[in-house]
Design an enzyme around this catalytic site. Structure first.
Site, short mmCIF file in Angstrom:
data_model
loop_
_atom_site.label_atom_id
_atom_site.label_comp_id
_atom_site.label_asym_id
_atom_site.label_seq_id
_atom_site.Cartn_x
_atom_site.Cartn_y
_atom_site.Cartn_z
N ALA A 82 0.85 -1.19 0.00
CA ALA A 82 0.00 0.00 0.00
C ALA A 82 0.89 1.24 0.00
O ALA A 82 2.05 1.17 0.41
CB ALA A 82 -0.87 -0.01 1.25
N GLY A 130 0.57 -5.20 0.94
CA GLY A 130 -0.57 -5.30 0.03
C GLY A 130 -0.19 -5.92 -1.31
O GLY A 130 -1.03 -6.51 -2.00
N GLU A 146 -0.50 -9.46 -0.78
CA GLU A 146 -1.93 -9.74 -0.59
C GLU A 146 -2.67 -9.77 -1.93
O GLU A 146 -3.53 -10.63 -2.16
CB GLU A 146 -2.54 -8.72 0.38
CG GLU A 146 -2.00 -8.94 1.80
CD GLU A 146 -2.38 -7.83 2.77
OE1 GLU A 146 -2.07 -6.66 2.47
OE2 GLU A 146 -2.98 -8.14 3.81
N GLU A 195 4.37 -5.36 7.42
CA GLU A 195 3.54 -4.33 8.07
C GLU A 195 3.94 -4.04 9.51
O GLU A 195 3.81 -2.91 9.97
CB GLU A 195 2.06 -4.73 8.00
CG GLU A 195 1.42 -4.58 6.61
CD GLU A 195 1.58 -5.81 5.73
OE1 GLU A 195 2.44 -6.68 6.06
OE2 GLU A 195 0.87 -5.92 4.73
#
Ligand code: 3H9
Length: 712
Positions: A67, A113, A116, A136
């Protein structure tokens, strides 16, 4: 071939496979518009009769680094976070429901992300050099787009727990063995991914990660693994929240169905992302990168490539510095005055590597290769060919000046001449070299081969090229370089003197050695001030104090405790003599509190007329942190640090300041500068005029400002 371009994401069809390319430099972060464009491209590809399968790939050097970290700053309430995460989860489920085989093709990094998104694809292929991870926790959060639910389904709970709590990426080959990656591609990634995707289409195969159950079927052992890692984290991640939240989310994956587990992840993510811990760690992420931006050293300043180095002085620091170079693949000459000193230094270096090998962190072959890069010498032979010399002789001005006069004469005129001094005046040293423009401070932190910080001290005459080269070199050595000015103790040790002053005074006032250390480890430090000194050596501080006394200087304003000098006089130098602030059983590093030290502190308190009292832990933290922030404010306003963030980076990477507190200046901002100022004033009343508020602290507190502007 048809082609559609939506700016950040391009699509075209090759050989009946839709290729969706994410192109959002520098790292293809999932910033505004990127996830949406990926979803739309996948939908279009599913509807496109000319494509039988879909490949998702990154342009440039990487797949997706996660992200966009800036985005988290916009989340102000729990509701906002819940809503946003729910939307991401829905998006990824939809991706996973794609009607054609969807293959992620990974090179560089698939992080956060990015991984993910890849796990929501039906399959993943990667080049061997790629790595995948859920970093993270380094940002004080947990995977928030289904990572804690899909990763255990692919690789089982043990590796998922490891990856989500330590945040370290794993290489593609390990990820392949573990089931995260389905195939390793030799040669061209896109060609390999196209072949893989076509084969899945031909076989009519699509595999949704969220449907997988095999790897999480043994719930009992999975839950036991969660329990075990929580016990480990209680020791290793003291004071941090995110690693524990990651374990809770993975436990939910083991005990709930996919949707319920996902809801739990979304809630835990919201708790974390709004925490001060996450704010602090995100601040450090950007501060560590910003540290290399120096206003008067433009980005395009030429940097000298460093291919050969020399270190003068084979003691603890010199040896560690030589190891740092050798570890980075740079051949290094290691010089000392006589063979005996050299042999001693080399024996320590060899023992250090052997210990790494015995822990399984290095192969014997790699050890021999690395050791072979260090060439011992007692002469200056070979110095005419080096790009840099790092001086690491004893902390004595005359000795350093003599050394610089010698190295100035034997090295090429454009070689960098660096001093590892921790306190001495760089300009005075520079003058002795005859080439002050080439001289700079490279202050390493002990152990130099391990600690991440390189304090780069610019002198009055240091050329911008030498600064730019030093910053680039720091990266090459795996370190974070922070450029500071030439004041006494520079930034790190100048502020440390205030940290230690308060620790000594608290001791005299009635706190015990172990109470002070425990308060600071409870705050998040790996070791408290006294434990740290026992490692570094009480004799080292004593020598610096002697040097200062003879120069008529003190390290920090205020009363100078003589307790450390008394320990030195007793021969208590720390771990190396079996006693210091603590005592140690032979061969052990376990700190055993010693009532004798507290008795010495009580005696000195009586000598100074200090009434001893019970001191709460909160006061210990408040006094020490206030002293650091107040001196940090002075460093900043005097221009010896460029930004408050640089001071934070120095403290976190040089002295083990807890990352989740963001550094001393960020912590002060989070306490609130009016409160910090009020404390300084209160201490002035209570303890004396040596507590003086820094003008910058007063100014910011009165204006409602912070050290970091809107980053805090
Ligand atoms: C996440 O994904 C949460 C999800 O679970 C759920 C969400 C719903 N964002 O490090 P470099 C910038 S959290 C924004 O010097 P390298 C960086 O600031 C995220 N910016 O290069 C720098 O900018 P500048 C999880 C980012 O080659 C430039 O890119 N992911 C991001 O040494 C180059 O970076 C991570 O935690 C980002 N995500 O290392 C990975 N990443 O030039 C974080 C980089 O202006 N990133 N930038 O200073 C990294 O670890 C390293 O950047 C990476 C490359 C290894 C990728």
């Amino acid at each position: 071939m048809t082609a559609v371009s939506a700016g950040l994401v391009r699509s075209d069809v090759r050989d009946r496979v839709a290729v969706i390319t994410i192109d959002n430099p520098p790292v293809n972060a999932l910033g505004a518009g990127v996830p949406e464009a990926i979803s739309e491209s996948v939908e279009r590809a599913c509807d496109d009769p000319s494509a039988d399968a879909i490949v998702l790939i990154g342009a440039g050097t990487t797949f997706i680094a996660g992200a966009d970290i800036n985005v988290f700053r916009q989340l102000k309430t729990r509701e906002q976070s819940l809503e946003r995460s729910q939307a991401v989860h829905t998006r990824l489920k939809k991706l996973e429901d794609a009607s054609k085989p969807l293959v992620a093709a990974i090179h560089g990094h698939a992080l956060g992300g990015g991984l993910e998104f890849a796990m929501a694809c039906h399959y993943r292929v990667a080049v061997a050099s790629a790595n995948v991870g859920q970093p993270e926790v380094h940002l004080g959060i947990i995977p928030g787009a289904g990572g804690t639910q899909r990763l255990p389904r692919l690789c089982g709970p043990s590796l998922a727990l490891e990856m989500c709590t330590d945040g370290k990426p794993v290489g593609a080959c390990r990820a392949h063995e573990a089931g995260i990656v389905d195939a390793i591609v030799d040669g061209d990634l896109l060609a390999g991914a196209l072949t893989f995707a076509k084969a899945r289409a031909a076989a009519g195969e699509r595999r949704r990660t969220r449907d997988l159950q095999d790897r999480i079927a043994d719930r009992e052992s999975g839950v036991a693994a969660c329990r075990a890692i929580r016990a480990t984290l209680a020791r290793t991640a003291r004071g941090a929240r995110a690693p524990f939240a990651a374990v809770d989310a993975i436990e939910a994956c083991l005990t709930m169905d996919f949707d319920a587990g996902s809801r739990r992840e979304i809630e835990l993510f919201a708790d974390c992302v709004l925490s001060i811990e996450s704010k602090a760690m995100r601040h450090l992420f950007f501060a560590e990168r910003e540290a290399s931006r120096i206003p008067d050293v433009p980005k395009d300043t030429p940097a000298r490539p460093i291919t050969r180095a020399a270190v003068v002085g084979a003691g603890t620091m010199g040896g560690g510095i030589a190891m740092a170079y050798a570890n980075a693949g740079i051949p290094v000459l290691l010089k000392d005055v006589d063979q005996q000193a050299l042999d001693r230094g080399l024996a320590v270096i060899r023992r250090n590597y052997e210990s790494t090998v015995s822990k399984g962190r290095m192969t014997p072959e790699a050890m021999n290769r690395t050791l072979a890069r260090i060439t011992p010498t007692t002469s200056y032979e070979g110095f005419a060919d080096v790009d840099i010399v790092v001086e690491a002789v004893f902390e004595n001005m005359d000795l350093k000046k003599g050394t610089f006069a010698e190295i100035g004469a034997v090295t090429p005129s454009d070689a960098i001449l660096a001093s590892n001094t921790s306190t001495l005046d760089i300009d005075e040293i520079a003058a002795a070299s005859g080439r002050p423009a080439q001289v700079i401070g490279h202050h390493f932190f002990s152990p130099a081969n391990v600690m991440k910080l390189l304090e780069i001290v610019r002198g009055r005459d240091t050329r911008p090229e030498v600064i730019a080269s030093s910053l680039k070199l720091a990266k090459q050595l795996g370190k974070i370089g922070v450029v500071v000015g030439n004041c006494f103790g520079f930034v790190a040790n100048r502020m440390l003197a205030y940290y230690m002053r308060e620790a000594y005074l608290l001791l005299e006032e009635g706190a015990s050695v172990s109470q002070i250390d425990t308060a600071l480890t409870g705050f998040g430090y790996p070791v408290g001030p006294f434990g740290m000194q026992d490692i570094a050596g009480i004799d080292v501080g004593w020598r610096i104090r002697q040097h200062l006394k003879s120069a008529g200087k003190t390290r920090a304003e205020g009363p100078q405790s003589v307790v450390p000098d008394r320990l030195y006089e007793m021969g208590r130098y720390g771990q190396k003599t079996g006693a210091g602030w603590y005592r140690y059983e032979s061969g052990s590093r376990t700190r055993i509190p010693d009532p004798l030290v507290d008795a010495v502190a009580a005696e000195e308190a009586a000598n100074r007329g200090v009434t001893r009292r019970t001191i709460p832990d909160e006061e210990i933290i408040a006094r020490i942190m206030t002293a650091l922030a107040n001196e940090g404010a002075r460093v900043l306003e005097e221009g010896f640090a460029i930004r408050a963030g640089d001071i934070d980076v120095v403290y976190v990477n040089g002295f083990g300041y807890p990352r989740h507190r963001g550094g001393p200046m960020f912590y002060a901002d989070s306490v609130g500068l009016p409160e910090v100022l009020a404390r300084v004033k209160e201490y002035r009343q209570q303890f004396g005029d040596y507590w003086q508020p820094a003008p910058l602290l007063e100014k910011l507190a009165s204006e409602g400002g912070t050290f970091h502007g809107d980053a805090a």
